[in-house]
Enzyme design. Sequence first.
Site, mmCIF file in Angstrom:
data_model
loop_
_atom_site.group_PDB
_atom_site.id
_atom_site.type_symbol
_atom_site.label_atom_id
_atom_site.label_comp_id
_atom_site.label_asym_id
_atom_site.label_seq_id
_atom_site.Cartn_x
_atom_site.Cartn_y
_atom_site.Cartn_z
ATOM 1 N N HIS A 397 49.679 52.121 39.222
ATOM 2 C CA HIS A 397 48.438 52.468 38.529
ATOM 3 C C HIS A 397 48.705 52.975 37.114
ATOM 4 C CE1 HIS A 397 45.146 55.254 37.400
ATOM 5 N NE2 HIS A 397 44.393 54.309 37.905
ATOM 6 N N ARG A 491 38.243 44.568 35.051
ATOM 7 C CA ARG A 491 38.444 45.493 36.163
ATOM 8 C C ARG A 491 37.224 46.386 36.343
ATOM 9 N NH1 ARG A 491 43.585 45.889 33.411
ATOM 10 N NH2 ARG A 491 45.234 44.883 34.623
ATOM 11 N N ARG A 540 35.899 41.335 38.238
ATOM 12 C CA ARG A 540 36.476 41.513 39.576
ATOM 13 C C ARG A 540 35.795 42.691 40.255
ATOM 14 N NH1 ARG A 540 42.543 43.500 40.176
ATOM 15 N NH2 ARG A 540 41.527 45.456 39.606
ATOM 16 N N GLU A 638 45.882 36.830 45.890
ATOM 17 C CA GLU A 638 46.832 37.937 46.081
ATOM 18 C C GLU A 638 47.506 37.867 47.443
ATOM 19 O OE1 GLU A 638 44.472 41.572 44.071
ATOM 20 O OE2 GLU A 638 43.311 40.282 45.408
ATOM 21 N N GLY A 660 46.750 36.873 41.256
ATOM 22 C CA GLY A 660 47.142 38.264 41.007
ATOM 23 C C GLY A 660 48.603 38.438 41.375
ATOM 24 N N ASN A 662 50.794 40.589 40.861
ATOM 25 C CA ASN A 662 51.290 41.894 41.291
ATOM 26 C C ASN A 662 51.240 42.020 42.815
ATOM 27 O OD1 ASN A 662 51.395 42.366 38.556
ATOM 28 N ND2 ASN A 662 49.582 43.659 38.501
ATOM 29 N N ASP A 663 50.038 41.850 43.380
ATOM 30 C CA ASP A 663 49.905 41.946 44.832
ATOM 31 C C ASP A 663 50.557 40.761 45.530
ATOM 32 O OD1 ASP A 663 48.737 44.372 45.412
ATOM 33 O OD2 ASP A 663 46.698 43.666 45.134
ATOM 34 N N CYS A 710 46.302 36.415 36.312
ATOM 35 C CA CYS A 710 45.962 37.660 35.608
ATOM 36 C C CYS A 710 46.931 38.779 35.942
ATOM 37 C CB CYS A 710 44.535 38.091 35.950
ATOM 38 S SG CYS A 710 44.270 38.461 37.699
#
Length: 783
Positions: A397, A491, A540, A638, A660, A662-663, A710
């Site tokens: 985060h 976001r 999103r 994700e 996504g 990251n996930d 993204c």
Amino acid sequence: MPLVTWFEELSREAVPIAGGKGANLGEMTKAGLPVPPGFVVTVDAYRRFYQESGLADEVAARLARLNVDDPAQLRDVSEALQGLIRRARVPDEVRRAIADAYTTLSQRQGVEREFVAVRSSATVEDTAQFSFAGMFQSFLNVRGPDELVRRVKDCWASLFGARVLFYRVKQGLVGESLIAVIVQRMVNAEKSGVLFTVDPATSDPKTLVIEAAWGLGEVVVGGQVGPDRYEVDKDSLALRRKAIGYKDFMLVRDPQTGENVRIDLPEEQATAPVLTDDEIRALADLGRRDEAHYGAPQDVEWAIEEGQVFLVQTRPVTTLVERAKAPAPEQGQVLVHGLGAGPGQAAGTVRVLSSPDEGGKLQPGEILVTTMTTPDWVPIMRRAAAIVTDAGGMTSHAAIVSRELGIPCIVGAREATKVLKDGMAVTVNAREGTVVAGAPPEARLTPAPSAAPPPAPAPPVTATRLYVNLGEPERAEEVAQQPVDGVGLLRAEFMILAALEGAHPRLLLQQGRGEEFVVKMADKLRVFARAFHPRPVIYRAMDFRSNEFRGLKGGEQFEPREDNPMIGYRGCYRYTREPDLFALELAALRRVREEFDNLHLMIPFVRTGWEFRECKRLIDQSGLTAGHRHLELWVMAEVPSITSWLEEYVRLGVTGVSIGSNDLTQLVLGVDRDSEVVAPLYDERDRAVLDTIHTIIRECQRLGITCSICGQAPSVYPEYAETLVRWGIDSISVNPDVIAVARRNIAAAEQKLLLAEARTRGAANHDGRERPAGPGPAEPSAA
């Protein structure tokens, strides 16, 4: 010598009889310090057992052949020796002495069978020269004479534990080692912790440090929770600094079984101060008396039961000489090192915060230092010149938010909250991942400029669209002036936090304030839609995890407590379970789309077809898909299951996919992206991750829908963009600070592909293997 001796009969000179810890408890008792009553099973009792068991020769032979640097041999010898001790018979006289003393202790407490703590006390343990802290075994909530004798034998056996054997050999303690055992009334602590009569981090002799948690002290000593930390002036007993930790559970004694049981704590108690001001002062005073009596700094374990403070253990602090020699930080000395996660460099004074509740202490332009951030930290983060966290990785985060805010950030610094102190002047270099002492004049004393570098006069034109990731309405107008083709990831979290004003959305619904939330959200969404019109803005929907929602006001009563919220109650599934909350977002979206039809919807963390089918029904029910204004409906890729379900999603109306990374990376590799412990395994460039992304792009092409990405990777790795362009991705969405670089990377990748194709065709024409149909060069296939 006696087989059993009571605390009040012992003193600090009794180490040869009672061991270091037992002698300390006797000395504390004689000094009038509040020590729970008890007795010591003396060294003579162990010697009697050892001699009569006939084990001496076999033990000596095994130790003589032991190579402690061979882990396998050390483990085998340790297990064999401990087994010998446990199987040997305790002499009747020793057994009787232990049982009689236990009965007397119970009678003194007015009970038939008292709960006791049983702890080792070796003759070289807890002395000024050596510390075996944590190496010998201890047992809590022991009840009854037979169980007590068994636990005494277990303590004797711990003299031959692998760590103890290794330490004994390395410290030259290879001769006969003796051990006593403490038997002490068990304090059923409501609060407990440790106390240092000198700051162990700085060796400041004028500061007492208290660490505290709820319940039994094992959670503090074992590092199982983040305890409160109180720094007290030793002379005045005034509280200098208080840092409230996160104590998510406590251990207590079950009144029926006597076993320690874990109790998960509600958020209010987990983040509440453990100690009152009076208790802090009382503990500090006891610590000061303890140190004065011994004439040396002490490491104390304490507990509070029914308002009474007990000191259950004291030992010398053994590492002060080494720490005292450490020089004060010099200008330019590296104090902390972590992962550089946000742009630039900033300098200022340190402010260490333990929770968002302390946010008022952070002044604009200070360096925010904390353990880890969650969405409720965002208003505080905006004021910081830079951010440093103990935990987290490049996709945590703090990392994501700092990049959007344009604030220098370092994550995964591990010891930042301990090493950095309030008021320190430091420079944070996010490129190098370092915090250095001092603030050089040329360093910025304010937050790093949030604006991205100005675009080149003629940015390259690319077939691959370049989108931007955003979330802060304040940045919409500024970023809209950049050469981007729209917002690929808007976001929800920043806007929702502001609209909720720190409260849980269910609390707002209970208060009848749902319409208020819709109005505020619509106002913020309108800012983005207007600034980028007619370019698309892909919103999103809210994707708070349960642990993040729980931090909001009232969140504890509405949110489940999950061990792994990263893959828990979130995203699409949450909408199907709480359609009334999802309806608020959809209502805000519909109002804005009545003015600006460039605002579209993206559903996060979609796991399977049936949940998305229900989610789509809710979207249709809201009226968003009705009328002539075409709504683009996207899903986040994700969860790896999208490779199996995408065709069904498209049949239900999906027009775009945003990867996504990251996930997706954490779920493909099974790596928690918030954990610095497994951070080396988290790599968006891993072959398995790239194969999954390639599969998603190919499937989107087959189904005729648009595909974007993204995640963080294209913003960080230039070669990533080249690979995505080669695979035919339609768009790439990046953070504002890398827009210009990303555009150049995409253009270079496209030109490289065109050049490679031209060279291939030229070579084919030259050797006659391929001939154009007409006089000019053949046109490339539309495919």
